[in-house]
Design a protein around this motif. Structure first.
Motif, PDB file in Angstrom:
ATOM      1  N   LYS A   1       0.836  -1.189   0.000  1.00 21.55           N
ATOM      2  CA  LYS A   1       0.000   0.000   0.000  1.00 21.55           C
ATOM      3  C   LYS A   1       0.881   1.252   0.000  1.00 21.55           C
ATOM      4  O   LYS A   1       2.003   1.250   0.504  1.00 21.55           O
ATOM      5  N   GLU A   2       0.319   2.322  -0.539  1.00 20.52           N
ATOM      6  CA  GLU A   2       1.092   3.553  -0.676  1.00 20.52           C
ATOM      7  C   GLU A   2       1.509   4.121   0.675  1.00 20.52           C
ATOM      8  O   GLU A   2       2.538   4.778   0.793  1.00 20.52           O
ATOM      9  N   ASN A   3       0.699   3.862   1.721  1.00 16.88           N
ATOM     10  CA  ASN A   3       1.031   4.428   3.023  1.00 16.88           C
ATOM     11  C   ASN A   3       1.976   3.553   3.833  1.00 16.88           C
ATOM     12  O   ASN A   3       2.214   3.822   5.000  1.00 16.88           O
ATOM     13  N   THR A   4       2.467   2.485   3.213  1.00 11.94           N
ATOM     14  CA  THR A   4       3.430   1.635   3.920  1.00 11.94           C
ATOM     15  C   THR A   4       4.744   2.377   4.077  1.00 11.94           C
ATOM     16  O   THR A   4       5.275   2.960   3.133  1.00 11.94           O
ATOM     17  N   VAL A   5       5.274   2.349   5.299  1.00 17.14           N
ATOM     18  CA  VAL A   5       6.527   3.042   5.579  1.00 17.14           C
ATOM     19  C   VAL A   5       7.673   2.269   4.935  1.00 17.14           C
ATOM     20  O   VAL A   5       7.813   1.063   5.135  1.00 17.14           O
ATOM     21  N   SER A   6       8.488   2.938   4.138  1.00 18.61           N
ATOM     22  CA  SER A   6       9.616   2.281   3.480  1.00 18.61           C
ATOM     23  C   SER A   6      10.738   2.038   4.480  1.00 18.61           C
ATOM     24  O   SER A   6      10.867   2.749   5.490  1.00 18.61           O
ATOM     25  N   GLU A   7      11.552   1.034   4.190  1.00 22.75           N
ATOM     26  CA  GLU A   7      12.667   0.703   5.064  1.00 22.75           C
ATOM     27  C   GLU A   7      13.756   1.758   4.938  1.00 22.75           C
ATOM     28  O   GLU A   7      14.023   2.261   3.840  1.00 22.75           O
ATOM     29  N   PRO A   8      14.404   2.100   6.034  1.00 20.73           N
ATOM     30  CA  PRO A   8      15.555   3.008   5.933  1.00 20.73           C
ATOM     31  C   PRO A   8      16.686   2.333   5.164  1.00 20.73           C
ATOM     32  O   PRO A   8      16.775   1.098   5.111  1.00 20.73           O
ATOM     33  N   LYS A   9      17.552   3.134   4.576  1.00 16.42           N
ATOM     34  CA  LYS A   9      18.604   2.606   3.720  1.00 16.42           C
ATOM     35  C   LYS A   9      19.515   1.639   4.467  1.00 16.42           C
ATOM     36  O   LYS A   9      19.915   0.605   3.933  1.00 16.42           O
ATOM     37  N   TRP A  10      19.834   1.989   5.737  1.00 14.76           N
ATOM     38  CA  TRP A  10      20.758   1.120   6.477  1.00 14.76           C
ATOM     39  C   TRP A  10      20.157  -0.271   6.685  1.00 14.76           C
ATOM     40  O   TRP A  10      20.852  -1.284   6.626  1.00 14.76           O
ATOM     41  N   LEU A  11      18.803  -0.316   6.900  1.00 16.91           N
ATOM     42  CA  LEU A  11      18.153  -1.613   7.091  1.00 16.91           C
ATOM     43  C   LEU A  11      18.050  -2.366   5.769  1.00 16.91           C
ATOM     44  O   LEU A  11      18.264  -3.578   5.716  1.00 16.91           O
ATOM     45  N   ALA A  12      17.729  -1.644   4.693  1.00 19.56           N
ATOM     46  CA  ALA A  12      17.664  -2.293   3.383  1.00 19.56           C
ATOM     47  C   ALA A  12      19.014  -2.873   2.994  1.00 19.56           C
ATOM     48  O   ALA A  12      19.091  -3.991   2.463  1.00 19.56           O
ATOM     49  N   ASP A  13      20.094  -2.133   3.287  1.00 20.16           N
ATOM     50  CA  ASP A  13      21.436  -2.639   2.979  1.00 20.16           C
ATOM     51  C   ASP A  13      21.750  -3.879   3.807  1.00 20.16           C
ATOM     52  O   ASP A  13      22.333  -4.851   3.304  1.00 20.16           O
ATOM     53  N   ALA A  14      21.354  -3.833   5.095  1.00 25.01           N
ATOM     54  CA  ALA A  14      21.615  -4.983   5.970  1.00 25.01           C
ATOM     55  C   ALA A  14      20.816  -6.203   5.513  1.00 25.01           C
ATOM     56  O   ALA A  14      21.327  -7.335   5.525  1.00 25.01           O
ATOM     57  N   GLU A  15      19.561  -5.974   5.110  1.00 27.91           N
ATOM     58  CA  GLU A  15      18.732  -7.090   4.621  1.00 27.91           C
ATOM     59  C   GLU A  15      19.313  -7.665   3.338  1.00 27.91           C
ATOM     60  O   GLU A  15      19.318  -8.890   3.140  1.00 27.91           O
ATOM     61  N   ALA A  16      19.794  -6.810   2.462  1.00 26.55           N
ATOM     62  CA  ALA A  16      20.390  -7.287   1.213  1.00 26.55           C
ATOM     63  C   ALA A  16      21.646  -8.104   1.485  1.00 26.55           C
ATOM     64  O   ALA A  16      21.887  -9.141   0.852  1.00 26.55           O
ATOM     65  N   GLU A  17      22.460  -7.631   2.440  1.00 27.09           N
ATOM     66  CA  GLU A  17      23.678  -8.363   2.794  1.00 27.09           C
ATOM     67  C   GLU A  17      23.327  -9.717   3.418  1.00 27.09           C
ATOM     68  O   GLU A  17      23.972 -10.736   3.138  1.00 27.09           O
ATOM     69  N   PHE A  18      22.299  -9.717   4.265  1.00 25.83           N
ATOM     70  CA  PHE A  18      21.865 -10.968   4.889  1.00 25.83           C
ATOM     71  C   PHE A  18      21.382 -11.955   3.816  1.00 25.83           C
ATOM     72  O   PHE A  18      21.715 -13.145   3.857  1.00 25.83           O
ATOM     73  N   ALA A  19      20.584 -11.455   2.859  1.00 27.05           N
ATOM     74  CA  ALA A  19      20.092 -12.322   1.780  1.00 27.05           C
ATOM     75  C   ALA A  19      21.239 -12.876   0.951  1.00 27.05           C
ATOM     76  O   ALA A  19      21.225 -14.046   0.545  1.00 27.05           O
ATOM     77  N   ARG A  20      22.262 -12.038   0.717  1.00 32.15           N
ATOM     78  CA  ARG A  20      23.421 -12.500  -0.047  1.00 32.15           C
ATOM     79  C   ARG A  20      24.151 -13.608   0.698  1.00 32.15           C
ATOM     80  O   ARG A  20      24.536 -14.626   0.110  1.00 32.15           O
TER      81      ARG A  20
END
Length: 329
Positions: free
Chosen positions: A140-159
């Motif tokens: 949904k449009e009102n969903t709060v987006s993840e902060p960059k530091w968390l998105a980077d950490a999630e991407a690193e974890f997925a990798r």
């Protein structure tokens, strides 16, 4: 020889959902009955465009990690009647194709036919499909987006998780090869060679011989003993008194297979009951008896001494009785 798997027409209970197999396959949009499960896993159906994506991904993984590790999906296009386009969907199970040249292999190749809605059941009853996380693009449009530091950490974890899963799959494939190489070294041709479960780092033991209930002979499988780092036999009961396989003897020769058929799982030694420390009781009682004064003149004290002497005698008798009980053959 190819099997033909004809899917049933879609039911009213089908829902649209996104499914995947961990980080290796998907997520893909599918239609499925959430109550229709195999060992808890979903049995999804896909349209032809999605099947093409699955086919490309499975072939990519098989090229990277080995065809003995992954089943592959193939879409073959053609014009069967010249007037209409046809597509044939195949699933190839490479681990069943390790026999002698010219040997007919059942269930190695399946032709997946579409159901009445044009959907194909891929991996249902075999693969570990499960529900995927919601599509980020569909939030949904009102969903709060993840902060960059968390998105980077999630991407690193997925990798890291993808790297770990690939490493574990490679180790499992190498271990299955060790089992099969040991069988080849001993001149044993398995009914089904060791392999790993689709898209997971779980070893499927090699099947050496089926169970024979009439002769009361166990089924025998070749598995890997991670502790001893060697091939070990595993036995399956001929009456299915327990689920799964239990460890049997190490595999050093063909004779071990013959013995494992008769012995079944390895018998664990019965726990040894040492019994109470009866001589400790005796020492305590003897010590108490020695400390009781023999020249007591007080009437009250004399009664106490007499009671203690009785208790000491009772403990001595109990210790001797227990000692005889637990040392009896």
């Amino acid at each position: 020889m190819a099997d033909t798997e004809q899917q049933q027409p879609a039911d009213d209970g089908l829902i649209v959902a996104r499914v995947c197999i961990d980080d290796t396959l998907g997520p893909y949009e599918a239609r499925l009955d959430p109550t229709n499960r195999w060992n808890g896993w979903l049995c999804p159906r896909f349209d032809l465009d999605t099947v093409r994506k699955i086919a490309a991904r499975t072939q990519e993984m098989a090229d990277e990690y080995g065809h003995d590790t992954y089943d592959t999906v193939h879409v073959i296009d053609g014009d069967a009647r010249r007037s209409e386009h046809r597509a044939v969907v195949l699933v190839v199970r490479w681990q069943y194709l390790g026999g002698e040249p010219g040997e007919e292999v059942e269930h190695a190749v399946s032709v997946i036919s579409p159901d009445a809605d044009g959907l194909y059941g891929i991996g249902g009853g075999e693969w570990t499909w499960h529900a995927a996380a919601p599509d980020p693009d569909a939030r949904k449009e009102n969903t709060v987006s993840e902060p960059k530091w968390l998105a980077d950490a999630e991407a690193e974890f997925a990798r890291r998780e993808e790297t770990r899963a690939a490493y574990e799959a490679r180790i499992a494939a190498e271990t299955a090869d060790r089992i099969n190489n040991k069988l080849d070294e001993l001149g044993i041709t398995p009914i089904r060679p060791a392999a790993i479960q689709n898209h997971r780092a779980l070893i499927i033991p090699a099947l050496l011989v089926e169970a024979d209930p009439e002769e009361e002979l166990y089924s025998v499988h070749a598995d890997w003993d991670a502790t001893a780092r060697r091939v070990r036999l595993a036995a399956g009961h001929f009456w299915n008194d327990y689920a799964g396989l239990l460890p049997s003897r190490p595999l050093n020769s063909v004779e071990d297979v013959v013995l494992a058929r008769r012995e079944g799982p390895e018998q664990k030694p019965e726990p040894q009951h040492s019994g109470p420390a009866s001589w400790d009781l005796r020492k305590i009682a003897e010590g108490a008896a020695r400390t009781i004064a023999s020249d007591v003149t007080s009437h009250d004290t004399g009664e106490v001494v007499q009671m203690l002497s009785g208790v000491a005698a009772a403990v001595l008798h109990l210790s001797d009785t227990l000692a005889r009980t637990f040392t009896r053959p």
